[in-house]
Design an enzyme around this catalytic site. Sequence first.
Site, PDB file in Angstrom:
ATOM      1  N   THR A 188       0.878  -1.170   0.000  1.00 24.54           N
ATOM      2  CA  THR A 188       0.000   0.000   0.000  1.00 24.54           C
ATOM      3  C   THR A 188       0.915   1.219   0.000  1.00 24.54           C
ATOM      4  OG1 THR A 188      -1.799  -1.062   1.156  1.00 24.54           O
ATOM      5  CG2 THR A 188      -1.597   1.311   1.503  1.00 24.54           C
ATOM      6  N   GLY A 218     -11.227  -1.452   2.889  1.00 23.96           N
ATOM      7  CA  GLY A 218     -10.295  -1.392   4.018  1.00 23.96           C
ATOM      8  C   GLY A 218     -10.204   0.008   4.604  1.00 23.96           C
ATOM      9  N   THR A 239      -0.768   1.930   6.842  1.00 26.11           N
ATOM     10  CA  THR A 239      -0.701   0.693   6.062  1.00 26.11           C
ATOM     11  C   THR A 239      -0.700  -0.484   7.026  1.00 26.11           C
ATOM     12  OG1 THR A 239       0.615  -0.648   4.559  1.00 26.11           O
ATOM     13  CG2 THR A 239       1.851   0.887   5.952  1.00 26.11           C
TER      14      THR A 239
HETATM   15  N1  ASP Z   1      -4.438  -1.220   4.795  1.00 26.03           N
HETATM   16  C1  ASP Z   1      -4.686  -1.895   3.533  1.00 26.03           C
HETATM   17  C2  ASP Z   1      -6.058  -2.526   3.597  1.00 26.03           C
HETATM   18  O1  ASP Z   1      -6.410  -3.061   4.620  1.00 26.03           O
HETATM   19  C3  ASP Z   1      -3.685  -2.954   3.219  1.00 26.03           C
HETATM   20  C4  ASP Z   1      -2.229  -2.621   3.475  1.00 26.03           C
HETATM   21  O2  ASP Z   1      -1.921  -1.520   3.876  1.00 26.03           O
HETATM   22  O3  ASP Z   1      -1.376  -3.502   3.262  1.00 26.03           O
HETATM   23  O4  ASP Z   1      -6.731  -2.536   2.610  1.00 26.03           O
END
Ligand code: ASP
Length: 329
Positions: A188, A218, A239
């Site tokens: 991300t 998300g 993230t």
């Molecule tokens: N936070 C992001 C989500 O849950 C995923 C990530 O940051 O890796 O969609």
Amino acid sequence: MLRNYFLLAALLTSLSIQVKAQKVDYVLVVHGGAGNMKDLEKDSIHAAAYYAALDSALEIGNEILAKGGDGELAVLSVVSYFEQNPLFNAGIGATCTADGQFELDASIMRGKDLMAGAVAGVKLTKHPIKAAHAVMTQTQHVMLSGAGADRFALEHGLEMVDDNMYFATPKTMEWIDKLKQESKKNGTVGCVVLDSKGNLTAGTSTGGMFKKQWGRIGDSPLIGAGTYADNASSAVSCTGHGEYFIRHIVAYNLCSRVKLLKESIQEAADHIIFEELNEKEGNGGLIAVDRNGNIAMSFNSNGMFRGFIKKETGNSNIIKKIGIGKVLK
Ligand code: ASP
């Protein structure tokens, strides 16, 4: 006498705040996702590609900010760069849903007026962050989702892709073939800026979590959870395991702790990441910059792609640092 003392103390406090606020011309911080980076750190060629990409992102932002450009433009340009780099889980290279589709989320917020824009679950918009920005600047809304958001992007002249599989890379195609296997992609992306006018901006873009339920949204496009900016406090991009970041309203939580509890940005970030989230096994990290240019980059995973540039007032050198594991170089 006592009254004069208090007046003097108030004057000195306000002077010291002003002096503090003048210490930096601008600051830009980026992340490219948090997670397990142990294997990557051992693979020097692969790691070098990430260092180079993070460096390019910082340079893109620096070029804008050095000319006195807006943080908003810097965030938009840096996140767009990440979205077209297949190394990261945003735009091309994004991770896929349990049925092998790409559903992309992004958001942006500016701290001077608390204006914000977001899109969730877009499938054909090439740069979700640009669509989020258009929602902020060209509508009365904060968030659009799914086919409606794609249609909005098209009608606002943004670049579209013909097919959802545009976002696939050879690696993601391998995962789609073996969707039953456990696989993960970190990456991300996010960017937070304090610009030379003293304005804070934050932006985040992602493909979400690998094998997510189709339709799942998300933290990244949720203002307050994955992204938040308030000139009276800080700008934050997160993230990690989004469901935990939503439950703990992480980005807003950090801004509130700084503003109301008067914690330093580092104390606030560490409290949320290491105490609130760790306790619940919420994996991930965040980047943040406050209105005085102080930076936090906390993560409870064993790595986070990250970096920052800082231009101090009266010093022509730009401080630049980049890291993947614990150490910043
Ligand atoms: N936070 C992001 C989500 O849950 C995923 C990530 O940051 O890796 O969609």
